[in-house]
Design a protein around this motif. Structure first.
Motif, mmCIF file in Angstrom:
data_model
loop_
_atom_site.group_PDB
_atom_site.id
_atom_site.type_symbol
_atom_site.label_atom_id
_atom_site.label_comp_id
_atom_site.label_asym_id
_atom_site.label_seq_id
_atom_site.Cartn_x
_atom_site.Cartn_y
_atom_site.Cartn_z
ATOM 1 N N PHE A 89 20.314 23.276 -34.804
ATOM 2 C CA PHE A 89 20.333 24.496 -33.838
ATOM 3 C C PHE A 89 20.264 23.965 -32.337
ATOM 4 O O PHE A 89 20.773 24.644 -31.547
ATOM 5 N N ASP A 94 23.886 29.014 -31.383
ATOM 6 C CA ASP A 94 24.613 30.175 -31.819
ATOM 7 C C ASP A 94 25.033 30.127 -33.129
ATOM 8 O O ASP A 94 25.017 31.159 -34.155
ATOM 9 N N PRO A 97 21.485 29.325 -35.748
ATOM 10 C CA PRO A 97 20.145 30.014 -35.304
ATOM 11 C C PRO A 97 19.114 29.644 -36.416
ATOM 12 O O PRO A 97 19.491 29.090 -37.736
ATOM 13 N N ARG A 103 20.384 34.844 -32.645
ATOM 14 C CA ARG A 103 21.271 33.800 -32.435
ATOM 15 C C ARG A 103 21.528 33.854 -30.721
ATOM 16 O O ARG A 103 21.094 34.743 -30.134
ATOM 17 N N TRP A 104 21.880 32.582 -30.285
ATOM 18 C CA TRP A 104 22.036 32.503 -28.802
ATOM 19 C C TRP A 104 22.719 33.667 -28.121
ATOM 20 O O TRP A 104 22.126 33.898 -26.832
#
Length: 175
Positions: A89, A94, A97, A103-104
């Motif tokens: 992570f 992204d 996650p 998600r980023w």
């Protein structure tokens, strides 16, 4: 501005709504002294919104400024999470996650929308992840560069933003 120190520290606090300490709120008030802004906007999480409220005046609450949702890891200390997935992570949030988390790219998209809504000099009281997401979107920093910024509780990151189809920014200060 990053919110003041929360009651719970040393944990992945995304949606976990730990309040800011009295000292954390006081630190935000001290940091905001002398800032010339036309508006105050805050994340809806109490650790940010209480700091914004303490600044006086009315703050606009905008949930797009929330921290990344850490899913099943939310509220846990890093030592309580399996090191391998946690490491993946941190290397690529992204692609990796947290289980059941955000998600980023979702964080950066919602922060970009929140940035686009700012039209006057504004103090945003938010979270470390949202601040890094703003830097990624506005300045083009990659994941590795984003973690080079020390953003302690109650820190202020001043950005001069040029809006447009592809908004950009210059870092005007970090204290």
């Amino acid at each position: 501005m990053r919110h003041g120190a929360p009651v719970l520290t040393g944990r992945l606090l995304g949606r976990t709504d730990s309040p800011a300490t009295e000292a954390g709120i006081a630190a935000c008030v001290a940091q905001a002294e002398g800032l010339e802004v036309s508006a105050v906007v805050s994340s809806d999480l109490v650790r940010a919104s209480a700091c914004a409220a303490a600044l006086g005046g009315a703050a606009t609450i905008d949930p797009r400024w929330r921290e990344l949702d850490f899913g099943e890891w939310d509220g846990l200390a890093a030592a309580e999470i399996d090191a391998a997935p946690l490491g993946r992570f941190w290397d690529d949030p992204d692609a990796n996650p947290p289980p059941g988390g955000e998600r980023w790219s979702s964080l950066t998209a919602r922060v970009a929308a929140a940035v686009a809504a700012v039209t006057v000099p504004t103090l945003v009281v938010t979270h470390g992840g949202a601040m890094r997401a703003a830097l990624a979107g506005l300045c083009g920093f990659g994941q590795r560069e984003l973690w080079a910024f020390d953003l302690p509780y109650a820190s202020v990151l001043a950005l001069k933003v040029w809006p447009g189809p592809t908004p950009t920014a210059q870092i005007a200060g970090l204290w």
